[in-house]
Motif scaffolding. Sequence first.
Motif: not given
Ligand code: NAD
Length: 487
Positions: A163, A130, A89, A84, A135, A58-59
């Motif tokens: 989603y 996750i 990635r 992950d 994106y 994740s970012t």
């Molecule tokens: P991102 O796409 O950069 O990273 C997500 C990662 O999850 C990816 O590396 C992907 O390969 C991995 N992934 C996907 N499905 C998976 C699975 N089944 N098992 C293991 N890994 C898996 O996304 P991002 O923008 O960094 O955001 C990550 C999450 O955090 C999102 O759901 C986002 O909505 C959430 N988020 C929530 C809050 C909050 O306040 N609740 C704040 C920021 C981000």
Amino acid sequence: EACFRIMKTDFLARPVYVQREDRIKAHFLICFISLLIYRLLEKKMEKKYSVVIAGGGSTFTPGICLLLLDHMDRFPIRKIKFYDNFAERQETIAKACEIYLKENAPEVEFAYTTDPEEAFTDVDFVMCHIRVGLYAMREKDEKIPMKYNVVGQETCGPGGIAYGMRSIGGVIEILDYMEKYSPNAWMLNYSNPAAIVAEATRRLRPDSKILNICDMPIDLEEKMANMVGLKSRKEMSVGYYGLNHFGWWHKIEDKDGNDLMPEIKKHMAANGFADALSGTNQHVEQSWIETFAKAKDVYALDPETIPNTYLKYYLYPDYVVEHTNPEHTRANEVMEHREKNIFTACRKIIEKGTAVDGGFEPDAHAEYIVDLACAIAKNTKEKMLLIVPNEGAVENFDRTAMVEIPCIVGSSGYERICQGSIPQFQKGLMEQQVSVEKLVVDAWITGSYQKLWQAITLSKTVPSARVAKLILDDLIEANKDFWPELK
Ligand code: NAD
Ligand code: G6P
Ligand code: MN
């Protein structure tokens, strides 16, 4: 010297005259050394935690990793693992973080893996963020509804529903891994859409140790603290009720019990949250600033409460559609900025072999995750907003709904703080929205096309069952690799 003189006296058992000051000095010295040894032993024996970040690619992972290191004095860590299901990635993020960790906290063990057994064995906390479908799928969630002039948003309306249908399986799978390999661990989930994910885990894994949390109220509370001249939201005590990305503050006081609402209301009426842009490096882009400003109009609808910014999608959907470029949505902005910047920084760190001046920064906005882990680990009894089963905390609302309310968090989990009865306006909106969320989970569990059509139709962002069906059919096609088959 004083000690030595006394020891010599005692060991040789000779009645050597020892001065009174020497004895006093010796006692002080012995006390000091004992205290030092005690403190060192205490530090050595202090429990250190093992954390796995699920969604290692994740970012947000580097920021959270650095943040954890920044808070080791209150939340000591012995091991950090990344997990992950997308090896490549994750590897870029992990290799860069590994270099940073070696340079800044070599005592912390580090590993990254796509193997669930390796990832989830011997962990105390799972921090789960996750994004199933990455994106590329967020972009579709946002653009498909826009084809029909309906709000296209990551967590609200049909986009959020789509989603949710992808996230439920991913989050449940991680929860099951945790329970299989580390049954005493806690999962702190902030994967979106948190409202739907929370309803799904309530239904499908009711006894699991999972806490769902969101950062939006935290960011808005920081802005409100700023409006009234406080240094931190932690100097305020709040009353809040709602669903995730769908809530209202009804009480805000300082620690002496002074009502801060009148002052905050003045700012909201004038400029929404735009009066108090501040703080962290999150939510700083123009599209977010517009959202903070639009809160002025959301507030106008009920000047007795302070709204969550996400309500704009439900209360002003026509405005949102008019102000969204259907060819270039928030997903595009994030891919062009946050994702690109993070991955470029990681590649540079890997290439140079050092993270010094590598552009990594602790994610200050995510401090709430450390607070939450600390509350459980150290029984701090901190008051935090969590997404939990209502069970009467909002008196005149569905007991089975997952509501966002203040809770007291400690080592055995959370205790709800009752928010009393809510007004008709909020109750009506929440009943409609919670039904959407429950119907999505029904549709996922039973594979029902009908329930999902009802869910989309019921969303306040959608004008009719006809439009709902058009959007649903497009979403099914786009999500065929992710959703359960619908009949
Ligand atoms: P991102 O796409 O950069 O990273 C997500 C990662 O999850 C990816 O590396 C992907 O390969 C991995 N992934 C996907 N499905 C998976 C699975 N089944 N098992 C293991 N890994 C898996 O996304 P991002 O923008 O960094 O955001 C990550 C999450 O955090 C999102 O759901 C986002 O909505 C959430 N988020 C929530 C809050 C909050 O306040 N609740 C704040 C920021 C981000
Ligand atoms: C807020 C919300 C999160 C959401 C994020 C989206 O922080 O609380 O749930 O994931 O905004 O931000 P983005 O920068 O990805 O649009
Ligand atoms: Mn959120």
